[in-house]
Structures are given as C-alpha cells and as structure tokens.
Enzyme design. Structure first.
Site, PDB file in Angstrom:
ATOM      1  N   LYS A  22     -15.647  -2.816   0.049  1.00  0.00           N
ATOM      2  CA  LYS A  22     -14.445  -3.076  -0.742  1.00  0.00           C
ATOM      3  C   LYS A  22     -13.194  -3.009   0.123  1.00  0.00           C
ATOM      4  O   LYS A  22     -12.294  -3.850   0.007  1.00  0.00           O
ATOM      5  CB  LYS A  22     -14.344  -2.045  -1.866  1.00  0.00           C
ATOM      6  CG  LYS A  22     -13.017  -2.041  -2.617  1.00  0.00           C
ATOM      7  CD  LYS A  22     -12.894  -0.861  -3.559  1.00  0.00           C
ATOM      8  CE  LYS A  22     -12.554   0.433  -2.857  1.00  0.00           C
ATOM      9  NZ  LYS A  22     -11.127   0.783  -2.847  1.00  0.00           N
ATOM     10  N   ASN A  23     -13.132  -2.018   1.001  1.00  0.00           N
ATOM     11  CA  ASN A  23     -11.925  -1.819   1.800  1.00  0.00           C
ATOM     12  C   ASN A  23     -11.774  -2.834   2.924  1.00  0.00           C
ATOM     13  O   ASN A  23     -10.728  -2.880   3.583  1.00  0.00           O
ATOM     14  CB  ASN A  23     -11.891  -0.391   2.365  1.00  0.00           C
ATOM     15  CG  ASN A  23     -11.609   0.640   1.288  1.00  0.00           C
ATOM     16  OD1 ASN A  23     -11.095   0.308   0.220  1.00  0.00           O
ATOM     17  ND2 ASN A  23     -11.943   1.882   1.561  1.00  0.00           N
ATOM     18  N   ARG A  96      -4.463   0.726  -5.131  1.00  0.00           N
ATOM     19  CA  ARG A  96      -3.590   1.001  -4.008  1.00  0.00           C
ATOM     20  C   ARG A  96      -3.415  -0.221  -3.098  1.00  0.00           C
ATOM     21  O   ARG A  96      -2.363  -0.403  -2.489  1.00  0.00           O
ATOM     22  CB  ARG A  96      -4.183   2.162  -3.198  1.00  0.00           C
ATOM     23  CG  ARG A  96      -3.386   2.539  -1.964  1.00  0.00           C
ATOM     24  CD  ARG A  96      -2.048   3.140  -2.328  1.00  0.00           C
ATOM     25  NE  ARG A  96      -1.108   3.090  -1.225  1.00  0.00           N
ATOM     26  CZ  ARG A  96       0.131   3.536  -1.281  1.00  0.00           C
ATOM     27  NH1 ARG A  96       0.574   4.065  -2.387  1.00  0.00           N
ATOM     28  NH2 ARG A  96       0.935   3.449  -0.246  1.00  0.00           N
ATOM     29  N   PRO A 126       2.371   6.940   1.716  1.00  0.00           N
ATOM     30  CA  PRO A 126       3.684   6.290   1.718  1.00  0.00           C
ATOM     31  C   PRO A 126       3.634   4.871   2.260  1.00  0.00           C
ATOM     32  O   PRO A 126       2.948   4.573   3.226  1.00  0.00           O
ATOM     33  CB  PRO A 126       4.528   7.198   2.603  1.00  0.00           C
ATOM     34  CG  PRO A 126       3.546   7.966   3.434  1.00  0.00           C
ATOM     35  CD  PRO A 126       2.335   8.127   2.582  1.00  0.00           C
ATOM     36  N   ILE A 127       4.418   4.022   1.600  1.00  0.00           N
ATOM     37  CA  ILE A 127       4.506   2.629   2.004  1.00  0.00           C
ATOM     38  C   ILE A 127       5.652   2.419   2.986  1.00  0.00           C
ATOM     39  O   ILE A 127       5.923   1.305   3.424  1.00  0.00           O
ATOM     40  CB  ILE A 127       4.676   1.743   0.742  1.00  0.00           C
ATOM     41  CG1 ILE A 127       4.328   0.276   1.035  1.00  0.00           C
ATOM     42  CG2 ILE A 127       6.097   1.878   0.177  1.00  0.00           C
ATOM     43  CD1 ILE A 127       4.268  -0.593  -0.189  1.00  0.00           C
ATOM     44  N   ASP A 128       6.327   3.519   3.362  1.00  0.00           N
ATOM     45  CA  ASP A 128       7.502   3.391   4.225  1.00  0.00           C
ATOM     46  C   ASP A 128       7.161   2.790   5.584  1.00  0.00           C
ATOM     47  O   ASP A 128       7.997   2.127   6.209  1.00  0.00           O
ATOM     48  CB  ASP A 128       8.208   4.740   4.410  1.00  0.00           C
ATOM     49  CG  ASP A 128       7.331   5.773   5.088  1.00  0.00           C
ATOM     50  OD1 ASP A 128       6.204   5.981   4.621  1.00  0.00           O
ATOM     51  OD2 ASP A 128       7.782   6.377   6.081  1.00  0.00           O
ATOM     52  N   LEU A 129       5.935   2.994   6.061  1.00  0.00           N
ATOM     53  CA  LEU A 129       5.549   2.424   7.354  1.00  0.00           C
ATOM     54  C   LEU A 129       5.437   0.907   7.278  1.00  0.00           C
ATOM     55  O   LEU A 129       5.742   0.201   8.250  1.00  0.00           O
ATOM     56  CB  LEU A 129       4.239   3.041   7.845  1.00  0.00           C
ATOM     57  CG  LEU A 129       4.276   4.568   8.058  1.00  0.00           C
ATOM     58  CD1 LEU A 129       2.922   5.074   8.506  1.00  0.00           C
ATOM     59  CD2 LEU A 129       5.344   4.951   9.077  1.00  0.00           C
ATOM     60  N   ILE A 330      -6.189  14.331   6.021  1.00  0.00           N
ATOM     61  CA  ILE A 330      -5.611  13.016   5.733  1.00  0.00           C
ATOM     62  C   ILE A 330      -4.766  13.046   4.462  1.00  0.00           C
ATOM     63  O   ILE A 330      -3.611  12.653   4.456  1.00  0.00           O
ATOM     64  CB  ILE A 330      -6.713  11.946   5.625  1.00  0.00           C
ATOM     65  CG1 ILE A 330      -7.618  11.977   6.861  1.00  0.00           C
ATOM     66  CG2 ILE A 330      -6.092  10.559   5.439  1.00  0.00           C
ATOM     67  CD1 ILE A 330      -6.915  11.711   8.175  1.00  0.00           C
TER      68      ILE A 330
END
Length: 426
Positions: A22-23, A96, A126-129, A330
């Site tokens: 899936k990933n 996600r 976080p999506i900041d990266l 993690i």
C-alpha cells in the site's frame, strides 16, 4: 461496523501470499498526475486506502480504472485533464497519504489545493518539510480553512536538506522535482524501499533520478513525462506481520511473494527470539524453535527496525520468556495497543517512548478496540494465541492496509471470521 471474531490456539501451517505494498502503491498512483499519458500499475493491493486514492484522483478529473476478475490487482490511470486540482477534505480525511498529491499537482498544473491530511492517530507527522521544500523550489504556499494552496509558474531546482528523515516528504518532493527546471539535490533522504519503488516508476516515465535508496538523491528536471507500466513492490509490513503470526502460534508458515532483503531487521530480531527462519529468493519460512526468548527493539528509519512492525512485535514479546524493552523513536503516540493487550492478560508498562513487556504471560479472550492500522494487527496476533474467543471492534482500520487479512489467515489454519459487511463485496 465490522468486527473480527478470533478463537486462539491453532498453529499456522502452510503458505500465505503477500500482496503489493500500500505504501508504494499510493505514491505511485499520485505520480500518475505528472503525465497526460496512461499509467498502468500492477500488484495493487485491494485495500481501503487504494479506493480512497482512486476517488481522490477521479475527483480531480482523472480517469481511474481499478481492475476486477483476473486483473483485480491492476489499475489504469490517465490524468489527461486535471480540471479540479484540489484534494478535498471529505475524501482525504481518513488517509495520511493525501499530502503526496501536493508536489505532483503543483509541478504539473502550477496550482494545488490540498486538505491537511488525516490517517492513523499515532502522533504528529508534520507536513512542514513538504512546504519548506516546495518553497525552496519557488512555490508560494498559503494555508487557510484547513487547506494548503501552492502556486508557481514552474518549479526550479534547488538544494534541499531535510531537517529530519521523512518518507512522504522525500516522495512528494521527488515527484515535484522531476518536472522542475534544472537540478534538485536532496540530502538526508528516506531510504525506504517504497521510495526506491517510486523512483523506479518515475524513471520508467522518463525522469532522470540518481541515488534513490541512499541519503542523497539527484534529480535533473525534464519538461515532460510519459506513461509507463510498473509493478508495485511486495508489502514488507504485511510480510512481517505474517512472519510474526507464524512465530507466535508456533506454526510452520511459508510467507510467499515477499522481498526478504526488505525484512532484514525483523528477521534478525526473530532469530534472536529463537525463531527458525529459512530465507529464499522471494519467500521466507518461519518455524518454532521452541520457547520464545525476549529481545529488545528500538524503531528507526530504514534499514532499522520499522515503526510499522513495533505493535506486532510487542504482541510476540508477550509470549517470550523474560523482559523486552520496546523503544519507539519515530512516533510519539504509538502505544495505543498496550491498553488493549493488557486487557487480554499482557503485562506491559509504558514510560514516555519506552514500553516494558514482561513475558511470558497467558493471554485470554476479550472484547478489544482497534485504534490504528498496525495496532489492529497486533491485536489479531494476540488473539491467535489467546484462550477463548476474542472480538475485535473497528477493524476498518485493518482494511485500510491489509488485503482480506481474515481470508489469508483462515487459509493457513486460523479460526477467524468477520462479522458485518465484508469490505469490497459486490
């Protein structure tokens, strides 16, 4: 709402087949955004997240066909026209991987509007990266009303050093860089097999990528990508879950269609626990070596012990003689399965990012609640050795990432059945 009913006590015997990852499949489906041509993906797992991704792409104007019958694990995607480059909240709120369309959308269309992602409640991702990387490549990004909006005339190559290793960040920006003007250099990249799989697909589409699978990736942008056919990697987390299922039940199980090189960290720990492992080219045989012994784990980025196997390994640790220390490096909120395992008779204490498992403890049946994808798998594993009949509620979490888990396990001797509407039933 579906439930699993599991009666423990049966060793798992025979051969169990691993589905596609899936990933890997989700970013590869997102990569189809980068071209007007048709993309064909094979070995696609039939899980809820794939159906969610299909709806997402279709809502943007793409033509997406999920195969049925003999072609049930194949999908055809054509993004000839992306009339609505928006990842709507009502579609992506449970997944996600919605952030993975941000990079390819802005690279292809110059604009992307993406709802802040959902998925398992296992801590901050976080999506900041993603945002920092796209801004370094020339995109202007704003955030309002729960959406990120990115705009650019054309992305430009840049040197990007990830503050921390991020799989989805590496994948998202890698896709964006394929159509950027000039060279992009990424440092401190994720090295997971899913990143390598995505890079292989992008290269088949005409991208120029070097270094995938290492900490430094170089991308020379091109003006256009074309269609391709690509086969998705086998799911290393599903394979690992089956290895533990064979070990915890004292069975003799052949896990077929996997990639053993992707499972080295888990195999090493299982051998420390006293499990007998025979590794083939595309299969692994797991057998009981007698009483299980405790062995500590500490989750790390690949090639370390995967965080996605921590919960399943903890179920195994409850049946190992001695004390097992499990350290989660993690995600900060990935011990939600502990309470449910303790309700079944486990002896686990948690302090911060460390769980201490005292074994061996006999497990008893109970009514338990699935809280996230991998926690759900750990409860199934515990139920396979528990005394009596365990009822697992909210197994829709399982359906997000495991293809017909109950059918596969039943095929090798598990007493497991589903109550409620079967996912995917026509």
């Amino acid at each position: 709402m579906d439930k699993f009913v599991v009666r423990g006590g049966n060793p798992l015997l025979g051969t169990i087949k691993v589905s596609g990852a899936k990933n890997s499949a989700l970013p590869c489906m997102a990569a189809a955004i980068l071209t007007e041509d048709e993309v064909i993906l094979e070995n696609i797992p039939q899980v809820r997240d794939i159906e969610t991704e299909r709806k997402l792409l279709a809502s943007m104007g793409a033509e997406v066909e999920l195969g049925y019958g003999r072609a049930q694990h194949r999908t055809r995607i054509r993004c000839a026209v992306l009339s609505d480059p928006v990842a709507k909240y009502e579609i992506v709120k449970t997944m996600r991987a919605s952030s993975l369309v941000l990079g390819p959308l802005v690279a292809r269309t110059g604009i992307a509007r993406v709802a802040m992602p959902g998925g398992c409640a296992i801590g901050g991702r976080p999506i900041d990266l993603h945002i920092k990387g796209l801004e370094a490549m020339g995109a202007t990004i704003t955030q309002e009303h729960g959406y990120l909006e990115a705009r650019t005339n054309r992305l430009k190559g840049a040197r990007i050093v990830f503050d921390k290793i991020t799989v989805t960040g590496t994948e998202d920006l890698l896709m964006a860089a394929t159509l950027a003007e000039g060279e992009t250099i990424f440092e401190n990249c994720a090295r997971e097999p899913e990143v390598t799989d995505l890079a292989a697909m992008l290269v088949a589409m005409g991208a120029k990528i070097e270094g995938a699978g290492t900490s430094t990736i170089r991308v020379q942008g091109v003006s256009k990508l074309h269609g391709a056919r690509h086969r998705i990697n086998p799911d290393r987390i599903e394979a690992g879950t089956f290895l533990i299922a064979g070990a915890i039940t004292g069975g003799d199980l052949n896990v077929d269609g996997c990639e053993p090189a992707h499972l080295s960290a888990l195999i090493y720990k299982l051998e420390q626990c006293g499990v007998r492992i025979d590794v083939g080219t595309d299969h692994i045989r797991v057998r009981s070596g007698g009483d299980l012994k405790a062995a500590d784990i500490s989750t790390e980025e690949y090639p370390g012990f995967p965080t996605d196997m921590q919960a399943q390994y903890m179920a195994l640790a409850t049946q190992a003689e001695g004390t097992t220390i499990v350290t989660e490096n993690i995600f900060e909120n990935r011990f939600m399965h502990v309470q449910e395992l303790n309700r079944m008779g486990a002896n686990i204490t948690v302090q911060g990012r460390t769980a201490t498992v005292q074994g061996k403890t006999p497990l008893q049946s109970a009514a338990v609640m699935c809280s996230d994808l991998r926690a759900s798998a750990s409860l199934v594993l515990a139920a396979l050795v528990a005394d009596g009949e365990t009822i697992l509620d909210r197994v829709y979490h399982m359906d997000r990432g495991y293809e017909r888990l109950e059918e596969k396990l039943r095929g090798v001797g598990a007493q497991i059945r589903r109550m409620g509407d079967v996912f995917g039933k026509k």
